[in-house]
Design an enzyme around this catalytic site. Sequence first.
Site, PDB file in Angstrom:
ATOM      1  N   SER A 210      24.864  58.179  59.667  1.00 35.75           N
ATOM      2  CA  SER A 210      24.078  57.051  59.187  1.00 35.75           C
ATOM      3  C   SER A 210      23.707  57.268  57.713  1.00 35.75           C
ATOM      4  O   SER A 210      24.590  57.434  56.879  1.00 35.75           O
ATOM      5  CB  SER A 210      22.843  56.840  60.074  1.00 35.75           C
ATOM      6  OG  SER A 210      22.224  55.595  59.810  1.00 35.75           O
TER       7      SER A 210
ATOM      8  N   GLU B 199      31.657  52.762  59.993  1.00 34.53           N
ATOM      9  CA  GLU B 199      30.780  52.167  60.997  1.00 34.53           C
ATOM     10  C   GLU B 199      29.538  51.678  60.278  1.00 34.53           C
ATOM     11  O   GLU B 199      29.312  51.993  59.118  1.00 34.53           O
ATOM     12  CB  GLU B 199      30.437  53.182  62.090  1.00 34.53           C
ATOM     13  CG  GLU B 199      29.653  54.405  61.611  1.00 34.53           C
ATOM     14  CD  GLU B 199      28.150  54.224  61.698  1.00 34.53           C
ATOM     15  OE1 GLU B 199      27.677  53.467  62.568  1.00 34.53           O
ATOM     16  OE2 GLU B 199      27.433  54.822  60.879  1.00 34.53           O
TER      17      GLU B 199
ATOM     18  N   HIS C 145      26.641  54.571  65.591  1.00 32.94           N
ATOM     19  CA  HIS C 145      25.416  54.149  66.275  1.00 32.94           C
ATOM     20  C   HIS C 145      25.745  53.569  67.648  1.00 32.94           C
ATOM     21  O   HIS C 145      25.453  52.414  67.948  1.00 32.94           O
ATOM     22  CB  HIS C 145      24.679  53.109  65.438  1.00 32.94           C
ATOM     23  CG  HIS C 145      24.179  53.608  64.123  1.00 32.94           C
ATOM     24  ND1 HIS C 145      25.003  53.764  63.025  1.00 32.94           N
ATOM     25  CD2 HIS C 145      22.939  53.985  63.720  1.00 32.94           C
ATOM     26  CE1 HIS C 145      24.284  54.208  61.996  1.00 32.94           C
ATOM     27  NE2 HIS C 145      23.035  54.347  62.389  1.00 32.94           N
TER      28      HIS C 145
END
EC number: 3.4.16.-
Length: 310
Positions: free
Chosen positions: A116, A212, A277
């Site tokens: 992330s 992502e 995620h």
Amino acid sequence: MRELVRPARLAPGARVAVVAPSGPVPEERLQAGLDVLRGWDLDPVVAPHVLDRHDTFDYLAGTDADRAADLQAAWCDPAVDAVLCARGGYGVQRMADLLDWEAMRAAGPKVFVGFSDITALHEAFATRLGLVTLHGPMAAGIDFIKNARAQEHLRATLFAPETVRVITSGGTPLVPGRARGVTLGGCLALLAADLGTPHARPGARGGLLCLEDVGEETYRIDRYLTQLLRSGWLDGVGGVLLGSWAQCEPYERLRPLLADRLGGLGVPVVEDFGFGHCEGALTVPFGVPAELDADTGTLTLDRPALCSPG
């Protein structure tokens, strides 16, 4: 794109430092994650400011200086074998320039895990330290605490990386074919935000790019991909692996945009590869040469992500 240096795999009793370079960490989730690590016969130590919250900007785990100091101290501690991030959020971009990269390079390679917002550190560790890193679950992440697949894939990568040299995702081809390259990538928004910064790599040429994101409108994903395309950052990329798009628009609406922006690259693209995620997220090493087979949804590393000690 060159292969990066592999740190040593972990052994029972290894000391792992937990740091929070980004957002604030819920204490109960941190404790649950520490229990998982102890169950693996690891010795987790928590950096001093992990549970801090910034007085003014409550989306940060304390001040930029304190977050940077925690990471640097953990990395430069010879007793620490691995550094695990507690969570993502936002904040790495604010503290990355406060790190003493020469001191961290002198401390030698060790395992680094996160995803992330931690994408900015994956990029910096590649460009400044030349080091393989692990895009994987974080110590206070809900998926890490509760999902057996996420736990076991990370555990195998840390302790027995030769057993997960072939990463099988169940993904399907958006663009079929096979490709070779060195793995890299992470959160799309962070890769776009990293352009032009001191630690950004010049591009993804020769790479197998993992992408992502979370909580983004389709037009924003369009913007990020278009920025990477227009800047030339995607020129010469070998292949693309698409992970999760959690809390984004339904995938049937997002998929045409991904095909539109990535299909013109003329390289294999696999979708739903199972990292990021998502529930049961896979651990994907960055900086390792590999082969992507988009038709079978597999990524085969040329060698294990972590090397034998000594």
